[in-house]
Write a protein that holds these residues in place. Sequence first.
Motif, short mmCIF file in Angstrom:
data_model
loop_
_atom_site.label_atom_id
_atom_site.label_comp_id
_atom_site.label_asym_id
_atom_site.label_seq_id
_atom_site.Cartn_x
_atom_site.Cartn_y
_atom_site.Cartn_z
N GLY A 131 20.55 -18.07 -2.06
CA GLY A 131 20.16 -19.40 -2.53
C GLY A 131 19.73 -20.32 -1.40
N TYR A 132 19.64 -19.76 -0.17
CA TYR A 132 19.29 -20.58 0.99
C TYR A 132 18.08 -20.04 1.73
CZ TYR A 132 23.99 -22.41 0.20
OH TYR A 132 25.10 -22.96 -0.36
N GLY A 133 17.15 -19.46 0.99
CA GLY A 133 15.94 -18.95 1.61
C GLY A 133 15.04 -18.30 0.58
N TYR A 134 13.94 -17.69 1.06
CA TYR A 134 13.04 -16.99 0.16
C TYR A 134 12.75 -15.60 0.72
CZ TYR A 134 9.29 -18.20 3.46
OH TYR A 134 8.51 -18.33 4.58
N CYS A 135 12.27 -14.73 -0.13
CA CYS A 135 12.07 -13.33 0.23
C CYS A 135 10.61 -13.06 0.58
CB CYS A 135 12.50 -12.43 -0.93
SG CYS A 135 12.59 -10.68 -0.49
N SER A 136 10.40 -12.38 1.69
CA SER A 136 9.05 -12.01 2.10
C SER A 136 9.06 -10.53 2.47
CB SER A 136 8.61 -12.85 3.30
OG SER A 136 7.35 -12.41 3.79
N CYS A 137 8.46 -9.71 1.62
CA CYS A 137 8.35 -8.27 1.86
C CYS A 137 9.71 -7.65 2.19
CB CYS A 137 7.35 -7.97 2.97
SG CYS A 137 6.84 -6.22 3.04
N GLY A 138 10.71 -7.99 1.38
CA GLY A 138 12.03 -7.38 1.51
C GLY A 138 12.92 -8.01 2.56
N ARG A 139 12.48 -9.09 3.20
CA ARG A 139 13.30 -9.76 4.21
C ARG A 139 13.46 -11.24 3.87
NH1 ARG A 139 11.73 -7.38 10.21
NH2 ARG A 139 12.14 -5.18 9.73
N CYS A 140 14.65 -11.76 4.12
CA CYS A 140 14.95 -13.15 3.81
C CYS A 140 14.47 -14.07 4.93
CB CYS A 140 16.46 -13.34 3.61
SG CYS A 140 17.06 -12.73 2.02
N ILE A 141 13.74 -15.10 4.57
CA ILE A 141 13.37 -16.18 5.48
C ILE A 141 14.29 -17.34 5.13
CG2 ILE A 141 11.53 -17.63 6.35
CD1 ILE A 141 11.04 -14.61 6.71
N CYS A 142 15.24 -17.63 6.03
CA CYS A 142 16.30 -18.59 5.69
C CYS A 142 15.88 -20.03 5.95
CB CYS A 142 17.56 -18.29 6.53
SG CYS A 142 18.19 -16.61 6.31
N LYS A 151 0.82 -1.20 0.00
CA LYS A 151 0.00 0.00 0.00
C LYS A 151 0.86 1.26 0.00
CE LYS A 151 -3.50 2.41 2.74
NZ LYS A 151 -4.30 2.37 4.01
N ASN A 152 1.94 1.21 0.76
CA ASN A 152 2.86 2.35 0.83
C ASN A 152 4.22 2.01 0.20
OD1 ASN A 152 1.37 2.59 3.95
ND2 ASN A 152 1.10 4.21 2.45
N CYS A 153 4.22 1.06 -0.72
CA CYS A 153 5.47 0.61 -1.38
C CYS A 153 6.48 0.13 -0.34
CB CYS A 153 6.08 1.72 -2.24
SG CYS A 153 4.94 2.48 -3.41
N GLU A 154 5.95 -0.45 0.75
CA GLU A 154 6.82 -0.84 1.87
C GLU A 154 7.58 -2.13 1.63
OE1 GLU A 154 2.68 -2.48 2.86
OE2 GLU A 154 3.55 -0.72 1.88
N CYS A 155 7.16 -2.91 0.67
CA CYS A 155 7.83 -4.18 0.38
C CYS A 155 8.75 -4.03 -0.83
CB CYS A 155 6.81 -5.28 0.12
SG CYS A 155 5.79 -5.69 1.55
N ASP A 156 10.02 -4.18 -0.59
CA ASP A 156 11.01 -4.05 -1.67
C ASP A 156 11.85 -5.32 -1.69
OD1 ASP A 156 12.84 -3.36 -3.56
OD2 ASP A 156 13.60 -1.58 -2.54
N ASP A 157 11.45 -6.28 -2.51
CA ASP A 157 12.14 -7.58 -2.55
C ASP A 157 13.53 -7.48 -3.17
OD1 ASP A 157 9.99 -8.64 -1.33
OD2 ASP A 157 9.21 -9.75 -3.06
N ARG A 158 13.87 -6.32 -3.72
CA ARG A 158 15.23 -6.14 -4.21
C ARG A 158 16.24 -6.18 -3.05
NH1 ARG A 158 14.38 -0.58 -7.40
NH2 ARG A 158 13.62 -0.10 -5.31
N GLN A 159 15.74 -5.88 -1.83
CA GLN A 159 16.61 -5.90 -0.65
C GLN A 159 17.09 -7.30 -0.32
OE1 GLN A 159 17.60 -3.15 0.83
NE2 GLN A 159 16.23 -1.72 -0.20
#
Length: 486
Positions: free
Chosen positions: A371-382, A352-360
């Motif tokens: 290569g050892y996790g996935y991205c969720s709203c700009g944060r890595c879940i390892c 809504k406020n462009c708060e999720c930047d998966d480029r991070q």
Amino acid sequence: MHTEALVQSILVPLFLILLTTVEDTLLQSVSQVGGVCKFSSESSLRRCRTPDGKICSGRGKCDCGVCICEATDPGKFYGPRCDCHDWVCSTYNGTTCNDRGYCDCGMCECDEGWFGDACQFQEECNLPSKKSKALCKNPEGVVCSNRGTCHCGSCMCNNKDNRGLVTGRFCECDDSECVDEDTGEVCGGHGQCYCGNCYCASGWHGDKCEFQCDISPWESKRRCKAPDGKICSNRGTCVCGECNCHDVDPSGDWGDIHGNTCECDERTCHQTYDRYTDSYCTGHGQCNCGTCDCKEGWAGKKCEHPLSCSLSLESSMKKCQGTSNVPCFGRGQCQCGQCTCYPPGDSRVTGKNCECDDRQCENISGEICGGYGYCSCGRCICEEGWFGKLCQFPRSCDLSEVQSKELCETSDGVMCSGKGSCHCGQCICRPQDWWVSGEYCECDDRECDKHDGLICTGNGLCNCGNCECWDGWMGNACEIWVGAEY
């Protein structure tokens, strides 16, 4: 032995300076009789001329066959033809010959046990091969940037032309950028080259130190001082009392920084700095020295708010900010409380406020979460067994504590530069100091350029003080959009 070396390092340069002074005095005394020069003008100049035809190397005046060298900063020219200066002996850490020798006419005479142009190499090495190689890797993990060989944790840069133009701790610098095409001299002979940039002696200016001023350095800086007290507003270079404003677009097609002291920065009038358009003030106003004068019916810092909107400007901005200090997290355009994220069509910037930047979640090479996790709203879940901002650290380790710490030590023996902890041969920089980064926590990301208050404008990663821009962006602060036109 150390005492003898110290005495030698002090006495030898003093002796050389004294000898030069005595020689000049004797030559001048025999060349003049009763205060009148006995040499003809031609003979006098011949004695002052260097093999390349310059009088006193272009760095002094000829007085009856004797060169009177000009005093400059940094350092001072000396020698029979003003052909000696000690700038080239200064090193990146601010020492002369790394404090392991003395400078003789621009050449380092090294103490026993050391060698190299700057006495940077130790003749006997006690480092393990693996540790030595690790210390020679640049931030991208390449040994000596593939432009040199590793010796005891220090890079010996390739020097095929015998001019020493490949320099830097990791041979990352190309000093051929400092060579004056007309004279062939580095920085025109009036400055020192550091990683492809000339730092000129007092009174000399230009990219290659090719211009000389007829005003004092103090007067030059006074004329270049902006109303805020900064020289050329920190957006330009002061040359002989005039500011040469930096061009933010490397193509040279733009001139959005201007003014006598570069005080006007019209980039601030752009919602997104787009090299393809002149869309200042969102198309609803006129940019005047970095400030938008809005047309009737529009308001806001960049004339982005229509007065026909049912929300006030303050309410609109508050709705667009969310939990950030800037509207749309600095990644979009706010209009009447609604964010439009940019660049358009990039599914990595959402919310809504462009708060999720998966480029991070991407590293410099574009790999997501290592290569050892996935991205969720700009944060890595390892995945299990990995941790870190980019899932770059394994939880298990097959190295002993001694082996691990050896790989985390810098060349001067400090663990992670004193700014982090060591885990399995890798440095984990202190999380509370967000600006600390690098393989050995040696980098300060506060040195990365900002725009609109955001490091790398939010359009790239800060890599050891320099912005690495994502696709579609360029500029020192990744502030210039060069992707598809929109």
